[in-house]
Motif scaffolding. Structure first.
Motif, PDB file in Angstrom:
ATOM      1  N   VAL A  80     -12.953  -8.619   0.192  1.00 52.25           N
ATOM      2  CA  VAL A  80     -13.277  -7.322   1.000  1.00 52.25           C
ATOM      3  C   VAL A  80     -14.874  -7.327   0.943  1.00 52.25           C
ATOM      4  O   VAL A  80     -15.261  -6.496   1.880  1.00 52.25           O
ATOM      5  CB  VAL A  80     -12.250  -6.304   0.572  1.00 52.25           C
ATOM      6  N   GLU A 132      -4.811 -14.286   5.981  1.00 55.73           N
ATOM      7  CA  GLU A 132      -3.802 -13.111   5.295  1.00 55.73           C
ATOM      8  C   GLU A 132      -3.477 -13.659   3.989  1.00 55.73           C
ATOM      9  O   GLU A 132      -3.479 -14.898   3.546  1.00 55.73           O
ATOM     10  CB  GLU A 132      -2.769 -12.878   6.039  1.00 55.73           C
ATOM     11  N   ASP A 188      -9.033  -0.318  12.327  1.00 59.69           N
ATOM     12  CA  ASP A 188      -8.299  -1.560  12.278  1.00 59.69           C
ATOM     13  C   ASP A 188      -7.345  -0.948  11.233  1.00 59.69           C
ATOM     14  O   ASP A 188      -7.219  -1.413   9.984  1.00 59.69           O
ATOM     15  CB  ASP A 188      -9.052  -2.632  11.636  1.00 59.69           C
ATOM     16  N   ARG A 214      -3.889  -7.121   6.059  1.00 55.59           N
ATOM     17  CA  ARG A 214      -4.532  -8.527   5.797  1.00 55.59           C
ATOM     18  C   ARG A 214      -5.474  -8.810   4.637  1.00 55.59           C
ATOM     19  O   ARG A 214      -5.863 -10.120   4.568  1.00 55.59           O
ATOM     20  CB  ARG A 214      -5.407  -8.585   7.416  1.00 55.59           C
ATOM     21  N   HIS A 215      -5.645  -8.025   3.903  1.00 55.29           N
ATOM     22  CA  HIS A 215      -6.533  -8.201   2.795  1.00 55.29           C
ATOM     23  C   HIS A 215      -5.913  -7.934   1.370  1.00 55.29           C
ATOM     24  O   HIS A 215      -6.432  -8.231   0.368  1.00 55.29           O
ATOM     25  CB  HIS A 215      -7.820  -7.419   3.158  1.00 55.29           C
ATOM     26  N   SER A 274      -4.330  -2.767  10.659  1.00 57.14           N
ATOM     27  CA  SER A 274      -3.860  -3.320   9.875  1.00 57.14           C
ATOM     28  C   SER A 274      -4.616  -4.223   8.738  1.00 57.14           C
ATOM     29  O   SER A 274      -4.402  -5.236   8.103  1.00 57.14           O
ATOM     30  CB  SER A 274      -3.496  -4.612  10.806  1.00 57.14           C
ATOM     31  N   TYR A 275      -5.866  -3.525   8.365  1.00 59.89           N
ATOM     32  CA  TYR A 275      -7.007  -4.013   7.578  1.00 59.89           C
ATOM     33  C   TYR A 275      -6.408  -4.181   6.109  1.00 59.89           C
ATOM     34  O   TYR A 275      -6.387  -5.402   5.611  1.00 59.89           O
ATOM     35  CB  TYR A 275      -8.103  -3.233   7.519  1.00 59.89           C
ATOM     36  N   LYS A 276      -5.415  -3.500   5.798  1.00 60.15           N
ATOM     37  CA  LYS A 276      -5.042  -3.327   4.452  1.00 60.15           C
ATOM     38  C   LYS A 276      -4.003  -4.458   4.334  1.00 60.15           C
ATOM     39  O   LYS A 276      -4.092  -5.414   3.297  1.00 60.15           O
ATOM     40  CB  LYS A 276      -4.652  -2.023   4.116  1.00 60.15           C
ATOM     41  N   ILE A 323     -11.477   2.041   1.766  1.00 57.90           N
ATOM     42  CA  ILE A 323     -11.726   1.500   3.009  1.00 57.90           C
ATOM     43  C   ILE A 323     -11.503   2.308   4.245  1.00 57.90           C
ATOM     44  O   ILE A 323     -10.894   1.725   5.194  1.00 57.90           O
ATOM     45  CB  ILE A 323     -10.809   0.271   3.143  1.00 57.90           C
ATOM     46  N   TYR A 383     -12.667   1.335   7.633  1.00 57.41           N
ATOM     47  CA  TYR A 383     -12.202  -0.096   7.976  1.00 57.41           C
ATOM     48  C   TYR A 383     -10.910   0.368   8.923  1.00 57.41           C
ATOM     49  O   TYR A 383     -10.371   0.041   9.918  1.00 57.41           O
ATOM     50  CB  TYR A 383     -12.049  -0.774   6.939  1.00 57.41           C
ATOM     51  N   LEU A 384      -9.822   1.187   8.058  1.00 56.36           N
ATOM     52  CA  LEU A 384      -8.575   1.458   8.404  1.00 56.36           C
ATOM     53  C   LEU A 384      -8.497   2.409   9.780  1.00 56.36           C
ATOM     54  O   LEU A 384      -7.654   2.036  10.707  1.00 56.36           O
ATOM     55  CB  LEU A 384      -8.027   2.202   7.583  1.00 56.36           C
ATOM     56  N   ARG A 440     -22.311  -2.198  12.237  1.00 59.55           N
ATOM     57  CA  ARG A 440     -22.075  -2.848  10.984  1.00 59.55           C
ATOM     58  C   ARG A 440     -23.363  -3.039  10.125  1.00 59.55           C
ATOM     59  O   ARG A 440     -23.733  -4.038   9.230  1.00 59.55           O
ATOM     60  CB  ARG A 440     -21.309  -4.211  11.053  1.00 59.55           C
TER      61      ARG A 440
END
Length: 569
Positions: free
Chosen positions: A237, A153, A200, A206-207, A202-204, A193, A196-197, A463
């Motif tokens: 990212v 993170e 996940d 963590r990045h 919590s993606y934002k 993203i 991704y969101l 992916r």
């Protein structure tokens, strides 16, 4: 005109092996196309690299990272003093970091960084970063965005560290370009993203380098008052983005420099960026995106080529990011006038039946053959479908597939002609097995190109990178309409994922987006929980009368109490 080459995320894992593009026996050959493309535009005055030189803390690989940078410098007649580097989360010693020995965890990166502009006598250094000058008229404020964040993170900044960084940035004259470098992006627009969101949430978190926002806000004010420009570069990212804010502030992220011969189930852009800075202080930087294109569907550590595309900054209205506007709504054919919308779609597309006869047949066949199941069926994101159609069994019934092909082909042909498009300006994207079958069959009577894609496997988003380069630029004709073809639309999460991937590719290339529609054998015409499909101008369906209830997963009993169904069609 000042040129800057932005690189990031080398991820050197096994330079003596055979599975990655930057390996010892291949990196010069691999980079030759990149070097030639850069030279055709401008010789860069500086090379700026935003972290992750090695993969997962493999400290011995800094030696090879140095060899790669030396080759690039020699190719552009630069020295290591023209290179500035910042640390990434893969560049630290994991054991020392988790034990709280932050300085020790960065010792080997620090020794590596001191060989470049970061270590010159004129540079200012601090635990939070450094200020260095890799080229005349360019000052780089290098920030350690990993410090205190572990290895997964973004890190933390104390008030003293924020003050030091802003004070260092304030010393840069207005006539010079101030470039801030951080591995983690200081801002990630949610629309970039979205896919991704969905999988996940919590993606934002963590990045995104949230601790860098005070530095950004204060430096923006300083540079704006001085009528000077600020360029913020980042990596991590593996996605391209270029954003222009008010007051001459530009944020650029770039795809990674190599892909490690990625297996199916991974994604990411393999890129470099050439940023050209005009002398006019009011002009936006000019972007050249250099992308390594695969030869074939899967990655191969031995083949590929570099392609250069001109890009443009994506303007934002304020200091925070607005949502990206959706592409303009395309016109609907009047083949079904009673179902056609009278105004542009703002929330979700209107579902249009392509044939009343086909619709009645699908309802009858599903009812008479017991092809509709109730239960708990996993979909994308945090939602669950309570209904499921045995699509394989439906397609096996006499006349269903042929009837669907004829009805879809007639509707699409009318739509294309009314929109003033040639067959060469349309692309059919067949999603997963039945979508690919339908799209391929539609290509025969319509003469439209088709791209089959595998979007989901084992209820997870694929992916595997989609070959948009080859599909969207066939014969040099611009694609003005993309038609997504699938079997059933429930939540729409798969459609949203494929659209987001294609849209991100177009943005990275600076290409204007086409119009988008979808065609599905079955789509619940009254479903209000479809996942962000407002980008679609229309959904043409063989049957829109069958209800497919969708609920948030947290609105249902636990999976232990109400387990997901396993359905074999």
């Amino acid at each position: 005109m000042l040129g800057i080459l932005h690189l990031t995320d080398f991820h050197i894992k096994d330079p003596d092996g055979h599975s990655e593009h930057l390996r010892s026996d291949y990196f010069e050959e691999y980079l030759s196309g990149l070097i030639d493309a850069v030279k055709e535009a401008i010789t860069p005055a500086a090379i700026l690299v935003t972290g992750d030189f090695v993969h997962q803390g493999r400290m011995k690989n800094y030696v090879h990272a140095e060899r790669v940078l030396k080759h690039l410098c020699e190719s552009f007649s630069l020295t290591f003093e023209n290179v500035a580097v910042c640390i990434g989360n893969h560049d630290i010693d994991k054991v020392s970091e988790t034990q709280g020995h932050l300085d020790r965890a960065r010792e080997q990166f620090t020794a590596f960084a001191e060989k470049f502009a970061n270590g010159t006598k004129s540079s200012l250094t601090h635990a939070a970063g450094c200020l260095c000058a890799p080229a005349k008229g360019v000052s780089c404020l290098v920030i350690d965005s990993t410090r205190g964040g572990g290895t997964t993170e973004p890190g933390q900044l104390t008030d003293d560290e924020v003050d030091w960084l802003v004070s260092a940035g304030r010393t840069v004259p207005a006539a010079e370009l101030l470039v801030v470098m951080s591995h983690y992006p200081v801002a990630i627009p949610s629309d970039s993203i979205a896919d991704y969101l969905e999988g996940d949430p919590s993606y934002k978190q963590r990045h995104e380098f949230r601790q860098g926002k005070p530095v950004r806000r204060r430096l923006v004010a300083v540079r704006k008052a001085a009528k000077a420009r600020l360029l913020w570069l980042s990596g991590d990212v593996h996605l391209p983005e270029q954003l222009e804010e008010e007051g001459g502030v530009f944020l650029v992220s770039t795809g990674r420099l190599q892909s490690l011969n990625d297996p199916p189930g991974t994604t990411g852009f393999v890129q470099a960026r050439l940023i050209q800075i005009p002398e006019d202080l009011k002009a936006a930087p000019l972007l050249k995106t250099l992308t390594h294109e695969r030869e074939g569907f899967n990655d191969n550590p031995h083949v590929g080529h570099w392609a250069c595309h001109a890009g443009r900054m994506r303007k934002q209205g304020g200091s925070e990011f607005a949502e990206r506007p959706e592409p303009a709504t395309a016109r609907l054919t009047d083949a079904q006038p009673e179902r056609a919308p009278t105004q542009p779609v703002t929330t979700r597309p209107r579902v249009v039946s392509v044939s009343a006869t086909l619709e009645a047949r699908i309802v009858r066949d599903i009812t008479e053959n017991g092809l509709y199941s109730l239960g708990r069926f996993k979909t994308g994101g945090e939602q669950a479908s309570l209904g499921w159609i045995l699509i394989n069994s439906l397609m096996a019934l006499p006349g269903v597939l042929n009837g669907a092909i004829k009805s879809f082909a007639d509707w699409l042909e009318a739509y294309r002609q009314q929109s003033g498009l040639t067959p060469g300006e349309v692309l059919l994207v067949g999603i997963d097995s039945w979508g690919a079958v339908l799209a391929t069959q539609l290509a025969v009577p319509t003469g439209i190109r088709v791209l089959p894609v595998s979007a989901r496997a084992r209820n997870r988003q694929s992916r595997v990178p989609f070959p948009w380069q080859r599909a969207l630029n066939s014969g040099g004709t611009q694609t003005r309409l993309v038609v997504f073809v699938c079997d059933v639309i429930a939540t729409g999460s798969t459609l949203r994922w494929v659209y987001s991937d294609c849209s991100a590719w177009l943005t990275g290339k600076g290409i204007a987006p086409p119009a988008w529609i979808a065609m599905a054998l079955v789509c619940d015409g009254e479903q209000s929980r479809q996942c962000g499909l407002s980008f679609l101008a229309a959904v043409a369906t063989g049957c829109g009368l069958i209800r497919i209830p969708i609920l948030s997963a947290d609105a249902l009993p636990s999976e232990e109490m109400f387990p997901p169904n396993v359905v074999v069609g």
